[in-house]
Design a protein around this motif. Structure first.
Motif, short mmCIF file in Angstrom:
data_model
loop_
_atom_site.label_atom_id
_atom_site.label_comp_id
_atom_site.label_asym_id
_atom_site.label_seq_id
_atom_site.Cartn_x
_atom_site.Cartn_y
_atom_site.Cartn_z
N LEU A 103 -11.08 22.92 13.17
CA LEU A 103 -12.09 22.53 12.19
C LEU A 103 -13.28 21.81 12.80
O LEU A 103 -14.30 21.62 12.13
CB LEU A 103 -11.45 21.62 11.14
N GLY A 104 -13.17 21.38 14.03
CA GLY A 104 -14.20 20.51 14.59
C GLY A 104 -13.94 19.08 14.15
O GLY A 104 -12.80 18.62 14.14
N ALA A 105 -14.98 18.38 13.77
CA ALA A 105 -14.82 16.98 13.37
C ALA A 105 -13.96 16.89 12.11
O ALA A 105 -14.20 17.58 11.12
CB ALA A 105 -16.18 16.34 13.13
N LEU A 106 -12.95 16.02 12.16
CA LEU A 106 -12.03 15.80 11.04
C LEU A 106 -11.89 14.31 10.82
O LEU A 106 -11.54 13.56 11.74
CB LEU A 106 -10.67 16.42 11.35
N ARG A 107 -12.15 13.87 9.61
CA ARG A 107 -12.06 12.46 9.24
C ARG A 107 -10.65 12.16 8.74
O ARG A 107 -10.24 12.64 7.68
CB ARG A 107 -13.12 12.15 8.18
N VAL A 108 -9.90 11.37 9.50
CA VAL A 108 -8.51 11.05 9.17
C VAL A 108 -8.44 9.60 8.69
O VAL A 108 -8.82 8.68 9.41
CB VAL A 108 -7.59 11.26 10.38
N THR A 109 -7.95 9.43 7.47
CA THR A 109 -7.83 8.10 6.87
C THR A 109 -6.38 7.81 6.56
O THR A 109 -5.67 8.67 6.02
CB THR A 109 -8.65 8.02 5.56
N THR A 110 -5.93 6.62 6.90
CA THR A 110 -4.59 6.20 6.48
C THR A 110 -4.69 4.87 5.75
O THR A 110 -5.55 4.04 6.06
CB THR A 110 -3.61 6.12 7.67
N THR A 111 -3.79 4.69 4.78
CA THR A 111 -3.88 3.51 3.92
C THR A 111 -2.52 3.18 3.33
O THR A 111 -1.56 3.96 3.43
CB THR A 111 -4.90 3.75 2.79
N HIS A 112 -2.45 2.02 2.71
CA HIS A 112 -1.24 1.54 2.04
C HIS A 112 -1.70 0.75 0.82
O HIS A 112 -2.23 -0.35 0.97
CB HIS A 112 -0.43 0.67 3.00
N LEU A 113 -1.50 1.32 -0.37
CA LEU A 113 -2.01 0.69 -1.58
C LEU A 113 -1.03 -0.35 -2.13
O LEU A 113 0.14 -0.38 -1.77
CB LEU A 113 -2.30 1.75 -2.64
N GLU A 114 -1.55 -1.17 -3.03
CA GLU A 114 -0.77 -2.28 -3.60
C GLU A 114 0.47 -1.77 -4.33
O GLU A 114 0.42 -0.79 -5.07
CB GLU A 114 -1.65 -3.10 -4.55
N TYR A 115 1.57 -2.48 -4.12
CA TYR A 115 2.85 -2.10 -4.74
C TYR A 115 3.01 -2.73 -6.12
O TYR A 115 3.34 -2.06 -7.10
CB TYR A 115 4.01 -2.51 -3.84
N TYR A 116 2.78 -4.03 -6.24
CA TYR A 116 3.15 -4.76 -7.45
C TYR A 116 2.12 -4.65 -8.57
O TYR A 116 2.48 -4.64 -9.74
CB TYR A 116 3.39 -6.24 -7.12
N SER A 117 0.85 -4.59 -8.24
CA SER A 117 -0.21 -4.62 -9.25
C SER A 117 -0.78 -3.23 -9.49
O SER A 117 -1.48 -2.67 -8.65
CB SER A 117 -1.34 -5.57 -8.81
N ALA A 118 -0.50 -2.68 -10.67
CA ALA A 118 -1.06 -1.37 -11.03
C ALA A 118 -2.58 -1.43 -11.13
O ALA A 118 -3.28 -0.48 -10.79
CB ALA A 118 -0.45 -0.88 -12.34
N ARG A 119 -3.09 -2.57 -11.59
CA ARG A 119 -4.54 -2.72 -11.72
C ARG A 119 -5.21 -2.64 -10.35
O ARG A 119 -6.22 -1.96 -10.18
CB ARG A 119 -4.85 -4.06 -12.40
N GLN A 120 -4.66 -3.34 -9.39
CA GLN A 120 -5.24 -3.31 -8.06
C GLN A 120 -5.07 -1.94 -7.41
O GLN A 120 -5.99 -1.43 -6.75
CB GLN A 120 -4.60 -4.40 -7.20
N ARG A 121 -3.92 -1.34 -7.60
CA ARG A 121 -3.66 -0.03 -7.00
C ARG A 121 -4.65 1.01 -7.51
O ARG A 121 -5.17 1.82 -6.74
CB ARG A 121 -2.22 0.39 -7.31
N LEU A 122 -4.93 1.00 -8.80
CA LEU A 122 -5.89 1.95 -9.36
C LEU A 122 -7.29 1.70 -8.82
O LEU A 122 -8.02 2.65 -8.48
CB LEU A 122 -5.87 1.86 -10.89
N ALA A 123 -7.68 0.43 -8.72
CA ALA A 123 -9.00 0.11 -8.16
C ALA A 123 -9.10 0.59 -6.71
O ALA A 123 -10.15 1.10 -6.28
CB ALA A 123 -9.25 -1.39 -8.25
N GLN A 124 -8.03 0.45 -5.97
CA GLN A 124 -8.03 0.88 -4.57
C GLN A 124 -8.10 2.40 -4.46
O GLN A 124 -8.80 2.94 -3.60
CB GLN A 124 -6.79 0.32 -3.87
N ALA A 125 -7.38 3.10 -5.33
CA ALA A 125 -7.42 4.56 -5.32
C ALA A 125 -8.82 5.06 -5.64
O ALA A 125 -9.33 6.00 -5.01
CB ALA A 125 -6.40 5.11 -6.31
N ARG A 126 -9.45 4.44 -6.62
CA ARG A 126 -10.82 4.84 -6.97
C ARG A 126 -11.78 4.57 -5.82
O ARG A 126 -12.70 5.36 -5.57
CB ARG A 126 -11.26 4.09 -8.23
N ALA A 127 -11.55 3.48 -5.09
CA ALA A 127 -12.40 3.18 -3.94
C ALA A 127 -12.22 4.22 -2.84
O ALA A 127 -13.20 4.61 -2.18
CB ALA A 127 -12.09 1.78 -3.42
#
Length: 280
Positions: free
Chosen positions: A129-153
């Motif tokens: 593919l040439g240049a490939l942007r690889v992102t790894t993350t770990h979203l919040e476990y306990y707070s659904a509000r924070q997890r959704l905000a992080q997913a949207r980000a």
């Protein structure tokens, strides 16, 4: 190109032993990986189970020929001045163009246990593919509000990076920080999202109707078959049934190149199972 993503629980197995060596060995048993994306890598948190050491340094020593990039979601100091860091690590043997670390939202959610979260991004040169942007993350476990905000980000970051590839800044070869970057629409997002496939956080990542799509890689290979479980397969501390919450999402241009995605359903080197994806 083969990538393994794994929430390692600071490399602590179900036997209570924290062993970066075991994590690397079992990831290698799953695949001769070009990229290894690890979540929950610790440094300086001696009171965690297994008393982990300097895991970024240990993992780098275990992977000669790879470049390792550690991104700390938490970076703090004890009362006596000892540094403590906790976050994600990406190791790769592919050529690297540039590296980014993004703090994710941490909105107030009174009385709910939580910690800062972030996304680590490494843009590599992938043979197909040439240049490939690889992102790894770990979203919040306990707070659904924070997890959704992080997913949207995360989705917003993908949109912004894709727009930069389609409408790049002024080109420059002046050797300064303004020099041209390898922007690309080709992207892969992986990690522990602490949400099931039908959760609002996952929908925020791959369900949004926008010009630049992200797709769950599992159904691209397995169709309507349920996701293989990646959490609570052996240890039911956090719930009665196994669930899938570790995913790989790919952009429009990458989706057609997904050849394989599978989960190691046998290892107990962490409380999560590693996921392998292969592009070809």
């Amino acid at each position: 190109m083969k990538l393994v993503t794994w929430n390692t629980q600071w490399c602590c197995g179900l036997d209570g032993v924290a062993s970066p060596q075991r994590i690397v060995e079992q990831a290698r048993a799953l695949a001769d990986f070009d990229l290894l994306c690890l979540q929950e890598i610790a440094q300086g948190y001696a009171r965690l189970q297994g008393a982990p050491g300097d895991q970024p340094a240990q993992i780098a020593a275990l992977l000669p020929g790879y470049r390792c990039f550690f991104g700390a979601a938490v970076d703090e100091f004890t009362a006596d001045g000892r540094r403590q860091r906790f976050g994600n690590l990406i190791a790769t043997r592919l050529p690297v163009a540039w590296v980014q670390h993004h703090a994710l939202p941490w909105p107030a959610d009174a009385g709910v246990r939580s910690m800062p979260r972030m996304a680590s991004v490494v843009t590599v040169q992938e043979p197909l593919l040439g240049a490939l942007r690889v992102t790894t993350t770990h979203l919040e476990y306990y707070s659904a509000r924070q997890r959704l905000a992080q997913a949207r980000a995360l989705r917003a970051l993908h949109e912004a990076q894709t727009e930069l590839a389609l409408a790049p800044p002024e080109a420059s070869d002046d050797g300064s920080p303004f020099q041209t970057k390898r922007h690309t629409p080709h992207a892969l997002l992986c990690g522990d999202f602490n949400a099931g496939a039908d959760d609002a956080a996952v929908a925020a990542i791959c369900g949004a109707a926008t010009p630049h799509g992200l797709h769950d890689a599992w159904p691209l290979v397995h169709g309507r078959a349920p996701h293989a479980p990646t959490f609570r397969l052996f240890d039911r501390t956090y719930g009665p049934e196994p669930v899938a919450c570790d995913f790989v999402f790919v952009s429009d241009g990458v989706a057609a190149h997904v050849r394989r995605i599978e989960v190691d359903l046998h290892t107990q080197a962490s409380d999560h199972q590693p996921v392998l994806i292969e592009l070809g």
